[in-house]
Design an enzyme around this catalytic site. Structure first.
Site, mmCIF file in Angstrom:
data_model
loop_
_atom_site.group_PDB
_atom_site.id
_atom_site.type_symbol
_atom_site.label_atom_id
_atom_site.label_comp_id
_atom_site.label_asym_id
_atom_site.label_seq_id
_atom_site.Cartn_x
_atom_site.Cartn_y
_atom_site.Cartn_z
ATOM 1 N N TYR A 91 -3.963 -2.193 2.111
ATOM 2 C CA TYR A 91 -4.865 -2.203 0.966
ATOM 3 C C TYR A 91 -4.103 -2.239 -0.352
ATOM 4 O O TYR A 91 -2.904 -1.966 -0.413
ATOM 5 C CB TYR A 91 -5.804 -0.987 0.993
ATOM 6 C CG TYR A 91 -5.123 0.324 0.671
ATOM 7 C CD1 TYR A 91 -5.117 0.820 -0.635
ATOM 8 C CD2 TYR A 91 -4.473 1.061 1.653
ATOM 9 C CE1 TYR A 91 -4.490 2.020 -0.939
ATOM 10 C CE2 TYR A 91 -3.845 2.263 1.358
ATOM 11 C CZ TYR A 91 -3.854 2.734 0.053
ATOM 12 O OH TYR A 91 -3.227 3.908 -0.249
ATOM 13 N N CYS A 92 -4.833 -2.589 -1.414
ATOM 14 C CA CYS A 92 -4.318 -2.568 -2.777
ATOM 15 C C CYS A 92 -5.449 -2.081 -3.684
ATOM 16 O O CYS A 92 -6.349 -1.366 -3.224
ATOM 17 C CB CYS A 92 -3.812 -3.950 -3.189
ATOM 18 S SG CYS A 92 -5.111 -5.208 -3.280
ATOM 19 N N GLN A 93 -5.456 -2.475 -4.934
ATOM 20 C CA GLN A 93 -6.485 -2.021 -5.868
ATOM 21 C C GLN A 93 -7.805 -2.764 -5.665
ATOM 22 O O GLN A 93 -8.858 -2.152 -5.613
ATOM 23 C CB GLN A 93 -6.000 -2.199 -7.314
ATOM 24 C CG GLN A 93 -6.895 -1.546 -8.355
ATOM 25 C CD GLN A 93 -6.891 -0.033 -8.232
ATOM 26 O OE1 GLN A 93 -5.894 0.584 -7.894
ATOM 27 N NE2 GLN A 93 -8.035 0.579 -8.508
ATOM 28 N N ILE A 120 -8.914 -0.310 -2.878
ATOM 29 C CA ILE A 120 -9.153 1.124 -3.007
ATOM 30 C C ILE A 120 -10.232 1.410 -4.048
ATOM 31 O O ILE A 120 -10.868 2.466 -4.013
ATOM 32 C CB ILE A 120 -7.837 1.888 -3.301
ATOM 33 C CG1 ILE A 120 -8.015 3.384 -2.980
ATOM 34 C CG2 ILE A 120 -7.352 1.628 -4.713
ATOM 35 C CD1 ILE A 120 -6.716 4.168 -2.956
#
Length: 134
Positions: A91-93, A120
């Protein structure tokens, strides 16, 4: 005769697409919403990989995540050290960088990848917990 040949070629091409997974969207990467991703992270042996910057990671990340920034020159080298047989929840932003990361990882031979759609940000919006860097 020409129509039969064309029909046979079309049938063969369709079979190749089905077998390769192209027509069904198959492959090593599964895009998941926050609920699905949460369930995936609870499975035994799943490695949670945060591909944001160290600063973003320190501001709050999913419990148990390791951090390897996809936008550094060392990303490929760092992920190459990981066990390709394991399952990775990435995952990332927002989902953009994790999409890039999972694509690169798939090319490196990782076969079991989950990507958090909308990142996220969506995880937090769904009320899922995050922890601060220790």
């Amino acid at each position: 005769m020409k129509n039969r040949v064309l029909a046979a070629l079309a049938a063969i091409a369709a079979g190749v697409l089905v077998l390769s997974g192209c027509s069904s969207g198959g492959g090593a990467i599964a895009d998941m919403n926050a609920q699905e991703f949460s369930s995936k992270t609870q499975e035994a042996g799943v490695v949670i990989l945060d591909v944001r910057t160290r600063g973003e990671f320190n501001q709050g990340h999913i419990a148990g995540a390791i951090n390897i920034d996809v936008e550094t020159d060392t990303f490929e080298n760092e992920v190459s050290k990981l066990d390709k047989s394991k399952t990775y929840a990435v995952y990332c932003q927002s989902g953009r960088r994790s999409g890039i990361a999972t694509g690169q990882m798939e090319k490196l031979g990782f076969a079991h990848l989950s990507n958090l759609q909308n990142g996220i940000s969506d995880w937090i919006a769904q009320g899922m917990p995050v922890v601060l860097a220790e």
